[in-house]
Design a protein around this motif. Structure first.
Motif, mmCIF file in Angstrom:
data_model
loop_
_atom_site.group_PDB
_atom_site.id
_atom_site.type_symbol
_atom_site.label_atom_id
_atom_site.label_comp_id
_atom_site.label_asym_id
_atom_site.label_seq_id
_atom_site.Cartn_x
_atom_site.Cartn_y
_atom_site.Cartn_z
ATOM 1 N N LEU A 142 -0.010 -1.597 -10.794
ATOM 2 C CA LEU A 142 1.034 -1.028 -9.931
ATOM 3 C C LEU A 142 1.692 0.182 -10.582
ATOM 4 O O LEU A 142 2.014 1.159 -9.914
ATOM 5 N N ARG A 143 1.886 0.130 -11.897
ATOM 6 C CA ARG A 143 2.481 1.290 -12.587
ATOM 7 C C ARG A 143 1.563 2.504 -12.533
ATOM 8 O O ARG A 143 2.032 3.643 -12.537
ATOM 9 N N SER A 144 0.258 2.269 -12.456
ATOM 10 C CA SER A 144 -0.671 3.396 -12.376
ATOM 11 C C SER A 144 -0.651 4.048 -10.995
ATOM 12 O O SER A 144 -1.242 5.107 -10.794
ATOM 13 N N MET A 145 0.054 3.425 -10.034
ATOM 14 C CA MET A 145 0.151 3.945 -8.668
ATOM 15 C C MET A 145 1.514 4.596 -8.429
ATOM 16 O O MET A 145 2.044 4.593 -7.323
ATOM 17 N N ALA A 146 2.081 5.171 -9.472
ATOM 18 C CA ALA A 146 3.455 5.682 -9.406
ATOM 19 C C ALA A 146 3.655 6.772 -8.358
ATOM 20 O O ALA A 146 4.772 6.970 -7.871
ATOM 21 N N ASP A 147 2.585 7.490 -7.995
ATOM 22 C CA ASP A 147 2.719 8.564 -7.001
ATOM 23 C C ASP A 147 2.351 8.085 -5.595
ATOM 24 O O ASP A 147 2.208 8.889 -4.681
ATOM 25 N N GLU A 148 2.227 6.770 -5.408
ATOM 26 C CA GLU A 148 1.865 6.199 -4.111
ATOM 27 C C GLU A 148 2.955 5.239 -3.651
ATOM 28 O O GLU A 148 3.755 4.759 -4.449
ATOM 29 N N ALA A 192 7.432 1.608 -4.606
ATOM 30 C CA ALA A 192 8.154 0.394 -4.215
ATOM 31 C C ALA A 192 8.303 -0.551 -5.406
ATOM 32 O O ALA A 192 9.360 -1.160 -5.598
ATOM 33 N N PHE A 193 7.275 -0.672 -6.223
ATOM 34 C CA PHE A 193 7.327 -1.545 -7.398
ATOM 35 C C PHE A 193 8.433 -1.107 -8.351
ATOM 36 O O PHE A 193 9.182 -1.932 -8.879
ATOM 37 N N GLU A 194 8.557 0.199 -8.556
ATOM 38 C CA GLU A 194 9.596 0.701 -9.455
ATOM 39 C C GLU A 194 10.991 0.480 -8.880
ATOM 40 O O GLU A 194 11.913 0.080 -9.577
ATOM 41 N N VAL A 195 11.157 0.728 -7.582
ATOM 42 C CA VAL A 195 12.478 0.644 -6.952
ATOM 43 C C VAL A 195 12.918 -0.800 -6.751
ATOM 44 O O VAL A 195 14.084 -1.140 -6.979
ATOM 45 N N LEU A 196 11.988 -1.669 -6.346
ATOM 46 C CA LEU A 196 12.370 -3.028 -5.990
ATOM 47 C C LEU A 196 12.645 -3.913 -7.196
ATOM 48 O O LEU A 196 12.975 -5.081 -7.051
ATOM 49 N N GLY A 197 12.561 -3.358 -8.372
ATOM 50 C CA GLY A 197 12.918 -4.120 -9.556
ATOM 51 C C GLY A 197 14.349 -3.883 -9.979
ATOM 52 O O GLY A 197 14.799 -4.373 -11.011
ATOM 53 N N GLU A 198 15.096 -3.134 -9.187
ATOM 54 C CA GLU A 198 16.448 -2.744 -9.557
ATOM 55 C C GLU A 198 17.465 -3.229 -8.529
ATOM 56 O O GLU A 198 17.146 -3.449 -7.373
ATOM 57 N N GLU A 226 15.060 5.650 1.108
ATOM 58 C CA GLU A 226 15.378 7.019 0.679
ATOM 59 C C GLU A 226 14.221 7.617 -0.118
ATOM 60 O O GLU A 226 13.849 8.780 0.070
ATOM 61 N N THR A 227 13.636 6.820 -1.004
ATOM 62 C CA THR A 227 12.539 7.303 -1.849
ATOM 63 C C THR A 227 11.327 7.703 -1.028
ATOM 64 O O THR A 227 10.680 8.719 -1.285
ATOM 65 N N LEU A 228 11.014 6.878 -0.007
ATOM 66 C CA LEU A 228 9.827 7.129 0.810
ATOM 67 C C LEU A 228 10.083 8.114 1.933
ATOM 68 O O LEU A 228 9.155 8.594 2.576
ATOM 69 N N GLY A 229 11.360 8.401 2.215
ATOM 70 C CA GLY A 229 11.687 9.323 3.307
ATOM 71 C C GLY A 229 11.497 8.706 4.664
ATOM 72 O O GLY A 229 11.257 9.400 5.653
ATOM 73 N N HIS A 230 11.578 7.361 4.756
ATOM 74 C CA HIS A 230 11.399 6.664 6.022
ATOM 75 C C HIS A 230 12.738 6.144 6.527
ATOM 76 O O HIS A 230 13.521 5.573 5.779
ATOM 77 N N GLU A 231 12.987 6.315 7.820
ATOM 78 C CA GLU A 231 14.200 5.793 8.426
ATOM 79 C C GLU A 231 14.064 4.308 8.745
ATOM 80 O O GLU A 231 15.036 3.589 8.835
ATOM 81 N N THR A 272 -5.294 2.519 2.002
ATOM 82 C CA THR A 272 -4.116 2.012 2.696
ATOM 83 C C THR A 272 -2.840 2.242 1.911
ATOM 84 O O THR A 272 -1.746 2.137 2.458
ATOM 85 N N ASP A 273 -2.963 2.553 0.608
ATOM 86 C CA ASP A 273 -1.772 2.851 -0.175
ATOM 87 C C ASP A 273 -1.233 4.246 0.139
ATOM 88 O O ASP A 273 -0.095 4.566 -0.154
ATOM 89 N N ARG A 274 -2.062 5.083 0.758
ATOM 90 C CA ARG A 274 -1.635 6.445 1.087
ATOM 91 C C ARG A 274 -1.535 6.673 2.592
ATOM 92 O O ARG A 274 -0.621 7.339 3.061
ATOM 93 N N LEU A 275 -2.498 6.163 3.332
ATOM 94 C CA LEU A 275 -2.539 6.372 4.777
ATOM 95 C C LEU A 275 -2.561 5.030 5.494
ATOM 96 O O LEU A 275 -3.270 4.117 5.077
ATOM 97 N N PRO A 276 -1.794 4.892 6.585
ATOM 98 C CA PRO A 276 -1.799 3.627 7.309
ATOM 99 C C PRO A 276 -3.088 3.438 8.092
ATOM 100 O O PRO A 276 -3.774 4.395 8.443
#
Length: 311
Positions: free
Chosen positions: A52-58, A63-69, A81-86, A197-201
């Motif tokens: 998951l850490r190797s996917m830091a730009d995806e 989400a892994f980095e943010v959801l640990g805080e 806010e990080t993903l730019g999604h409402e 799927t980590d980049r495009l739905p």
């Protein structure tokens, strides 16, 4: 393994099995309709988190980095806010993915189970050469468990729950605007699955139409004409700021949706072929993420009747 990965391997925080078991119990207690799958060992959890850490730009890595805080509500707000999604549904879906990947806490909803199963398979395939046999078995067994949650009885029960929940949107369904609906089969089995799927739905068949008033009546009329073998699933309503609307207004908004979907290459098979006269020209191979982006651009109100984000 790269030098950076070797360095990371030396700094990984290893949780005890007792800590992992407590977290699994907390999640399955606090989350609605969750069940426990195979548990990771401390070593397997380290492997998963390293990937998951190797996917830091995806999205999943972010989400892994943010959801640990922070506390959970703050986590979801930060992730949006990080993903730019409402839409909060995206954040909640990513959280579900992480809980399944890291702790084997699995959704019981057939539609969400299908969605998570596909993504676990993609994750396992992507890191196939770097995962240990133990980690691959952990992921594979949870994929199988997710498959077992998609029985016909479970799907029928979910469809009944969705139909009941639809009543909460009775006022909006009586309005005029653009609608998007599909059938459960297309939600559980996308017609254009994404290889990344980590980049495009994933994309699947969605009917995008309009009604000047009483959207539900229009959807039901269209759905009944198709004689579909399962109940339709209303996904979204896109409403104009003012109500009531005129036929001309909603047709104009619908036309903009169709033009943008065509331009993006999301045309359905009938729409993109020479067989338009046979019907089906309002079916598109698209995603809710793309439809919601169009609606935001057009300053429309987004009413999310289905919040699973499995489309």
């Amino acid at each position: 393994m790269s030098d950076a990965e070797l360095h990371q391997a030396g700094t990984d925080q290893i949780q005890s099995q007792e800590t992992i078991d407590k977290e699994r119990q907390r999640l399955v207690t606090e989350r609605p309709r969750r069940t426990l799958g195979r548990s990771p060992t401390p070593a397997v959890l380290v492997e998963i988190e390293r990937c998951l850490r190797s996917m830091a730009d995806e999205n999943l890595g972010r989400a892994f980095e943010v959801l640990g805080e922070e506390d959970e509500q703050e986590q979801v707000l930060r992730l949006r806010e990080t993903l730019g999604h409402e839409r909060p549904a995206i954040a909640y879906t990513l959280r579900q993915m992480l809980e399944s990947l890291r702790f084997g806490v699995l959704p019981q909803s057939p539609t969400l189970a299908s969605y998570v199963q596909r993504r676990l398979r993609t994750f396992r395939s992507r890191f196939d050469k770097s995962l240990s046999t133990e980690a691959a078995v952990f992921l594979s067994e949870n994929e199988s468990l997710l498959g077992s949650m998609q029985s016909e009885d479970a799907r029928e029960a979910e469809d009944a729950e969705v139909a009941k929940a639809e009543e909460a949107f009775a006022e909006q369904l009586g309005s005029g605007g653009v609608y998007a609906f599909t059938y459960p089969h297309y939600m559980r089995h996308p017609t254009a699955p994404s290889e990344r799927t980590d980049r495009l739905p994933d994309r699947t068949l969605v009917k995008v139409g309009c009604a000047a008033k009483n959207i539900r009546a229009r959807i039901d009329k269209v759905a009944n004409e198709t004689a579909a073998p399962e109940p339709r699933r209303i996904l979204r309503l896109y409403l104009m700021p003012h109500q009531p609307t005129t036929e001309q207004e909603v047709r104009g908004i619908e036309r903009k949706f169709h033009q943008l979907l065509d331009a993006a290459g999301h045309s359905g098979a009938r729409r993109a072929s020479l067989r338009r006269q046979l019907g089906g020209t309002e079916w598109f191979e698209t995603s809710l993420e793309f439809l919601d982006t169009i609606a935001t651009t057009l300053s429309l109100e987004i009413v999310a009747l289905d919040t699973s984000d499995a489309v």
